[in-house]
Scaffold this motif. Structure first.
Motif, mmCIF file in Angstrom:
data_model
loop_
_atom_site.group_PDB
_atom_site.id
_atom_site.type_symbol
_atom_site.label_atom_id
_atom_site.label_comp_id
_atom_site.label_asym_id
_atom_site.label_seq_id
_atom_site.Cartn_x
_atom_site.Cartn_y
_atom_site.Cartn_z
ATOM 1 N N VAL A 104 0.821 -1.214 0.000
ATOM 2 C CA VAL A 104 0.000 0.000 0.000
ATOM 3 C C VAL A 104 0.852 1.261 0.000
ATOM 4 C CG1 VAL A 104 -0.328 0.389 2.494
ATOM 5 C CG2 VAL A 104 -2.159 0.942 0.878
ATOM 6 N N ILE A 105 2.084 1.179 0.461
ATOM 7 C CA ILE A 105 2.997 2.326 0.332
ATOM 8 C C ILE A 105 3.151 2.665 -1.145
ATOM 9 C CG2 ILE A 105 5.392 3.098 0.587
ATOM 10 C CD1 ILE A 105 5.519 1.369 3.145
ATOM 11 N N LEU A 106 3.373 1.636 -1.959
ATOM 12 C CA LEU A 106 3.508 1.844 -3.397
ATOM 13 C C LEU A 106 2.197 2.308 -4.013
ATOM 14 C CD1 LEU A 106 5.030 1.642 -6.083
ATOM 15 C CD2 LEU A 106 4.404 -0.795 -6.164
ATOM 16 N N SER A 107 1.092 1.689 -3.620
ATOM 17 C CA SER A 107 -0.198 2.034 -4.200
ATOM 18 C C SER A 107 -0.579 3.476 -3.908
ATOM 19 C CB SER A 107 -1.276 1.085 -3.664
ATOM 20 O OG SER A 107 -2.533 1.392 -4.212
ATOM 21 N N ALA A 108 -0.442 3.907 -2.647
ATOM 22 C CA ALA A 108 -0.806 5.276 -2.280
ATOM 23 C C ALA A 108 0.101 6.286 -2.974
ATOM 24 C CB ALA A 108 -0.734 5.455 -0.768
ATOM 25 N N HIS A 109 1.364 5.951 -3.104
ATOM 26 C CA HIS A 109 2.315 6.841 -3.771
ATOM 27 C C HIS A 109 1.998 6.983 -5.256
ATOM 28 C CE1 HIS A 109 6.184 8.375 -5.290
ATOM 29 N NE2 HIS A 109 6.130 7.383 -6.163
ATOM 30 N N THR A 110 1.802 5.851 -5.916
ATOM 31 C CA THR A 110 1.670 5.853 -7.372
ATOM 32 C C THR A 110 0.276 6.231 -7.845
ATOM 33 O OG1 THR A 110 3.357 4.104 -7.468
ATOM 34 C CG2 THR A 110 2.042 4.472 -9.448
ATOM 35 N N SER A 111 -0.746 5.562 -7.285
ATOM 36 C CA SER A 111 -2.121 5.760 -7.762
ATOM 37 C C SER A 111 -2.759 7.038 -7.235
ATOM 38 C CB SER A 111 -3.001 4.576 -7.338
ATOM 39 O OG SER A 111 -2.648 3.414 -8.035
ATOM 40 N N LEU A 112 -2.456 7.377 -5.986
ATOM 41 C CA LEU A 112 -3.171 8.479 -5.338
ATOM 42 C C LEU A 112 -2.394 9.785 -5.335
ATOM 43 C CD1 LEU A 112 -4.773 6.676 -2.249
ATOM 44 C CD2 LEU A 112 -5.737 7.070 -4.518
ATOM 45 N N GLY A 113 -1.155 9.745 -4.869
ATOM 46 C CA GLY A 113 -0.403 10.980 -4.727
ATOM 47 C C GLY A 113 0.217 11.496 -6.010
ATOM 48 N N THR A 114 0.633 10.579 -6.878
ATOM 49 C CA THR A 114 1.367 10.974 -8.085
ATOM 50 C C THR A 114 0.455 11.127 -9.298
ATOM 51 O OG1 THR A 114 3.318 9.790 -7.237
ATOM 52 C CG2 THR A 114 3.308 10.351 -9.578
ATOM 53 N N TRP A 115 -0.505 10.219 -9.474
ATOM 54 C CA TRP A 115 -1.327 10.227 -10.685
ATOM 55 C C TRP A 115 -2.051 11.546 -10.939
ATOM 56 C CZ3 TRP A 115 -6.502 10.707 -11.998
ATOM 57 C CH2 TRP A 115 -6.813 10.395 -13.320
ATOM 58 N N PRO A 116 -2.700 12.184 -9.934
ATOM 59 C CA PRO A 116 -3.400 13.437 -10.242
ATOM 60 C C PRO A 116 -2.482 14.545 -10.736
ATOM 61 C CG PRO A 116 -3.402 12.999 -7.880
ATOM 62 C CD PRO A 116 -2.921 11.761 -8.550
ATOM 63 N N ILE A 117 -1.214 14.519 -10.306
ATOM 64 C CA ILE A 117 -0.265 15.524 -10.808
ATOM 65 C C ILE A 117 0.055 15.236 -12.274
ATOM 66 C CG2 ILE A 117 2.041 16.526 -10.524
ATOM 67 C CD1 ILE A 117 1.861 15.820 -7.552
ATOM 68 N N MET A 118 0.195 13.945 -12.595
ATOM 69 C CA MET A 118 0.447 13.554 -13.988
ATOM 70 C C MET A 118 -0.743 13.917 -14.869
ATOM 71 S SD MET A 118 2.345 12.086 -16.294
ATOM 72 C CE MET A 118 1.873 11.837 -17.998
#
Length: 562
Positions: A85-99
């Motif tokens: 979930v560290i990876l999931s929260a980082h990639t899907s939630l925190g990073t994706w909206p910026i992308m």
């Protein structure tokens, strides 16, 4: 339709599995037992390009597809769901909206270090009164010149203070519900941005989860993500993808539990043969394998749809719903196959059993997933038009402790504050001069003085005990003081899972006032507080309070009461 992975996807699976088994599995028990965030492991994941798998190389990512990312979450969760979930929260939630919604400048400043794994991302939407109903968001963002000033808080935030960059949501136009919410990019270290204590979770304990606190946080106007008042849309689209990550996490937990149970059933001999050859166990294994295979196709198909930029909202909801539901069933069967051993700490299936439950809760509860799916099938029901709040007020829920006087003393010298405080208490006809304390439980006490993390050192406890003795009160505390710092016995902890106080007078000293604590004093007669932070939540749930340093206020209170 292709039911096989590409060579590259299979290579990613093999590499992440090898990494998880070599680096994470040997320490998984310690990470869980001691609630340790694996910083070195996460740094290595960045070096291996795992943290930015689905993002373009031009922005520091690995340039792979969404399915490769889902496979990585699955393989990490197969060994330790907290790391998954560290990876999931980082990639899907925190990073994706910026992308997806960020400007070129925002992508260059924030996306590059996130996709390259040099920094960690987090996502802040949930609040104490805005869980599934995001329209009840209370955090506000007011535009003042070239900055937004943000006040409020977020709860249950994965990666918490280990993250560097956060996408958070706040009300910019009060009275419009979800149509008045905007998204912002904020950074750790900004003035006015702090963290609450870490939650002591049942599972996924290698991940960090805490509260985000905003007090007059100034955020540059150019850190607005997307357009003003379009934050709810950004949040919902982000969560659609986030559900693929959580579905993959659930799939990984189920796969790991199944493999452990299968191996154990082949080794454990009863009635002269391995229990795997007992029909009741063999059929359990067959059901487990079938459920996992079905879940895997659902998760992978949702990932492919997202990669191909097709509508995938319903499919991601289905994947998250089904994978998390069968995950609970599989881990339950795994523990059953282990028998008594499965109930003992140190056996991975015990940890997996605890890890599994959260998958049905976060990224939208499974009840919300069913709502999403049914709305997609039947069409959304017509909503009543939102009437704009003419007084322009933000959503405000009733305090947990009910309607309180909220008389907070901010002005004057410490002595003047104490005198004013005592006059208010006197007006309530409450006698807090010395009397015989009950010397019993907090639940049976008439008066309680509780201490929180505002106390700097255990050696200072006699100061608070002296005040309690002077008032004739029992000494209580917040959960972290008893559970984490172990400064007081557990039977002194006041809160939802601790002691409940319903007596005449309660004094919270250096206690911030998180939900867990407030639920323990909701039936108290008069609630009072001393806190150096005038925006501490405890004041919103108190009758009377003093804004000040407890090391100044408490001695003066003792002196005045003698």
């Amino acid at each position: 339709m292709n039911f096989e992975l590409t060579k590259e996807q299979q290579m990613i699976r093999d590499n992440v599995r090898k990494f998880a088994e070599a680096k994470i599995e040997p320490i998984a028990f310690q990470l869980d037992e001691k609630n340790i965030f694996p910083e070195e492991i996460v740094n290595e994941m960045g070096d291996l390009s795992i943290m930015g798998l689905p993002y373009p190389k031009e922005y520091g990512g690995a340039g792979k597809d969404v399915l490769s990312y889902a496979i990585a979450v699955e393989e990490l969760s197969r060994v330790d769901a907290g790391v998954g979930v560290i990876l999931s929260a980082h990639t899907s939630l925190g990073t994706w909206p910026i992308m997806e919604f960020g400007t070129k400048e925002q992508k260059e400043k924030y996306l590059v270090p996130l996709a390259s794994g040099k920094k960690i991302a987090a996502f802040g939407l949930t609040e104490p009164n805005a869980g599934s109903d995001a329209g009840k968001t209370e955090t506000t963002a007011v535009l003042e010149g070239d900055h937004y000033v943000i006040n409020g808080s977020k709860v249950f935030i994965t990666n918490a203070d280990y993250a560097d960059t956060y996408v958070i949501f706040a009300v910019t136009t009060p009275g419009l519900g979800t149509k008045g919410i905007s998204a912002f990019i904020i950074e750790k270290g900004m003035d006015g941005f702090t963290f609450g204590t870490h939650y002591n979770k049942m599972g996924i304990r290698s991940s960090a989860t805490a509260e985000l606190l905003f007090k007059n946080l100034k955020v540059p106007k150019y850190n607005l993500l997307g357009k003003e008042n379009e934050g709810f849309k950004i949040a919902m689209q982000t969560l659609e993808g986030g559900r693929i990550g959580i579905a993959a996490q659930a799939l990984g937990i189920a796969q790991g539990a199944y493999e452990k149970a299968l191996s154990y059933s082949k080794e454990r001999v009863q009635f002269g043969k391995p229990i795997s050859r007992q029909q009741s166990i063999a059929f359990k294994l067959a059901d487990m394998a079938t459920k996992i295979r079905a879940a895997r196709f659902m998760v992978y198909s949702a990932a492919v749809l997202k990669q191909e930029h097709k509508n995938y909202g319903m499919e991601s909801a289905m994947a998250k719903l089904y994978a998390s539901d069968i995950c609970l069933e599989v881990v339950n069967d795994a523990v059953q196959i282990y028998g008594g051993s499965g109930f003992i700490k140190g056996f991975p299936v015990e940890r997996m059993y605890r890890d599994a439950k959260i998958c049905t809760i976060y990224e939208g509860t499974n009840e919300i997933q069913r709502l999403i799916i049914s709305n997609d099938i039947l069409g959304k029901p017509k909503k009543e038009p939102i009437e704009e709040n003419k007084e322009n007020k933000v959503n405000k829920a009733k305090p947990i402790t009910g309607n309180r006087r909220r008389v907070i003393i901010k002005e004057g010298s410490p002595k003047e504050k104490v005198d004013a405080f005592l006059n208010y208490i006197k007006s309530e006809n409450i006698d807090i001069n010395k009397s015989e304390a009950s010397k019993g439980s907090i639940a049976d006490a008439d008066k309680v003085c509780s201490i929180g993390l505002g106390l700097k050192d255990k050696k200072d406890l006699p100061l608070i005990q002296s005040l309690a003795d002077t008032v004739g009160a029992e000494l209580g505390c917040s959960r972290p003081v008893a559970e984490e710092r172990e400064w007081l016995p557990l039977d002194r902890y006041v809160g939802i899972s601790g002691q409940k106080f319903g007596g005449t007078f309660y004094l919270a000293i250096g206690i911030s006032g998180q939900v867990q604590h407030l639920k323990g004093i909701e039936n108290a007669g008069i609630i009072t507080a001393i806190n150096i932070d005038e925006d501490a939540p405890i004041f919103k749930s108190s009758d009377y309070g003093i804004v000040g340093d407890l090391y100044e206020i408490v001695p003066l209170l003792i002196e005045a009461l003698k």
